[in-house]
Scaffold this motif. Structure first.
Motif, mmCIF file in Angstrom:
data_model
loop_
_atom_site.group_PDB
_atom_site.id
_atom_site.type_symbol
_atom_site.label_atom_id
_atom_site.label_comp_id
_atom_site.label_asym_id
_atom_site.label_seq_id
_atom_site.Cartn_x
_atom_site.Cartn_y
_atom_site.Cartn_z
ATOM 1 N N PHE A 59 40.076 38.699 42.751
ATOM 2 C CA PHE A 59 41.344 38.663 43.473
ATOM 3 C C PHE A 59 42.318 37.715 42.776
ATOM 4 O O PHE A 59 41.981 36.560 42.509
ATOM 5 C CB PHE A 59 41.148 38.189 44.917
ATOM 6 C CG PHE A 59 40.363 39.137 45.772
ATOM 7 C CD1 PHE A 59 39.011 38.938 45.996
ATOM 8 C CD2 PHE A 59 40.979 40.237 46.355
ATOM 9 C CE1 PHE A 59 38.276 39.809 46.792
ATOM 10 C CE2 PHE A 59 40.256 41.120 47.143
ATOM 11 C CZ PHE A 59 38.902 40.901 47.356
ATOM 12 N N PHE B 106 46.998 37.371 48.811
ATOM 13 C CA PHE B 106 45.970 37.961 47.961
ATOM 14 C C PHE B 106 46.422 39.319 47.440
ATOM 15 O O PHE B 106 47.075 40.098 48.154
ATOM 16 C CB PHE B 106 44.680 38.149 48.767
ATOM 17 C CG PHE B 106 43.866 36.906 48.893
ATOM 18 C CD1 PHE B 106 44.270 35.882 49.726
ATOM 19 C CD2 PHE B 106 42.683 36.760 48.183
ATOM 20 C CE1 PHE B 106 43.517 34.725 49.847
ATOM 21 C CE2 PHE B 106 41.925 35.610 48.290
ATOM 22 C CZ PHE B 106 42.339 34.593 49.132
ATOM 23 N N GLY B 107 46.036 39.594 46.190
ATOM 24 C CA GLY B 107 46.166 40.945 45.684
ATOM 25 C C GLY B 107 45.099 41.830 46.306
ATOM 26 O O GLY B 107 44.228 41.364 47.053
ATOM 27 N N THR B 108 45.162 43.107 45.986
ATOM 28 C CA THR B 108 44.254 44.078 46.597
ATOM 29 C C THR B 108 42.877 44.068 45.959
ATOM 30 O O THR B 108 41.962 44.715 46.453
ATOM 31 C CB THR B 108 44.843 45.486 46.506
ATOM 32 O OG1 THR B 108 45.234 45.747 45.151
ATOM 33 C CG2 THR B 108 46.072 45.620 47.408
ATOM 34 N N GLY B 109 42.722 43.340 44.869
ATOM 35 C CA GLY B 109 41.413 43.205 44.255
ATOM 36 C C GLY B 109 41.163 44.186 43.118
ATOM 37 O O GLY B 109 41.688 45.304 43.116
#
Lengths: 116, 113
Positions: A90, A106-109
């Motif tokens: 992340f 957070f980004g989406t991963g």
């Protein structure tokens, strides 16, 4: 408002080859940027962070990331992948406003798969 | 770095009931945070808990559904109230240290049936 875009939801590499996980950010302030790793059924672990010091940041387990303001990027790299690197990664941005707590976005991963 | 523990580690609950999740830190911290990670998704901040004051909730989260307590500098609880299957998630607490790094607990995996 701050945001993070992880450009790849899934990356697959062979063991021993380089890893590149891409991240672009948007922030109204001078951001702090982080990479976290989450192994299956495990908690989040901080890999590295950027907080306006050196633009090339070295983290744990051989990972590093470079902050490029002109490109609003913070890509994560590792010269040689290991099987144990397989996990979810992340990219995270934090805007710190004076007198308040950091708010992490957070980004989406990106799921990293490492094959033999 | 801070060491954070959460209880329970996982639970299966019936809809309409409530569950209180505990978060314990091994050092005194000013700010504690609660996040939700829905299945296959990223983390979303629920609220920020500052000792001695009411928690600050993010858009889409309300105190009636997710009441938070912060009785001292090492402990916090999050309650998931009147649960529905949509509340099935991993709930994580985190703390921020003086270098602005956030450390996360192991999470509580909640399944609502």
């Amino acid at each position: 408002a701050q945001s993070v875009t992880q450009l790849d939801s899934h990356v697959s590499v062979s063991e021993g080859t380089p890893v590149l996980l891409r991240c672009n950010y948007s922030s109204s302030y001078s951001p702090s940027l982080f990479w976290y790793v989450q192994h299956p059924n495990k908690g989040l672990q901080l890999l590295l962070k950027y907080t306006s010091a050196a633009t090339l940041v070295k983290g744990i387990n051989g990972f590093e990331a470079e902050f490029k303001k002109s490109e609003t990027s913070f890509h994560l790299t590792k010269p040689s992948a290991h099987m144990s690197d397989a996990a979810e990664y992340f990219c995270v941005v934090s805007d710190r406003i004076a007198g308040t707590a950091s708010k992490l976005t957070f980004g989406t991963g990106t799921r990293l798969q490492v094959t033999l | 770095s801070a060491v954070i523990s959460q209880k329970p580690s996982r639970d299966i609950c019936q809809r309409g009931t409530s569950l209180t999740i505990q978060c314990q830190v091994d050092s005194q911290v000013t700010m504690m945070f609660w996040y939700r990670q829905q299945p296959g998704q990223s983390l979303t901040l629920i609220a920020t808990a500052n000792q001695g004051s009411e928690a600050t909730y993010e858009s889409g989260f309300v105190i009636d559904k997710f009441p938070i307590s912060r009785p001292n500098l090492t402990f916090s609880t999050l309650t998931v109230s009147n649960m529905s299957p949509e509340d099935s998630s991993i709930y994580l607490c985190s703390v921020e240290d003086r270098t602005y790094e956030q450390y996360f607990g192991p999470g509580t995996r909640l399944t609502v049936t």
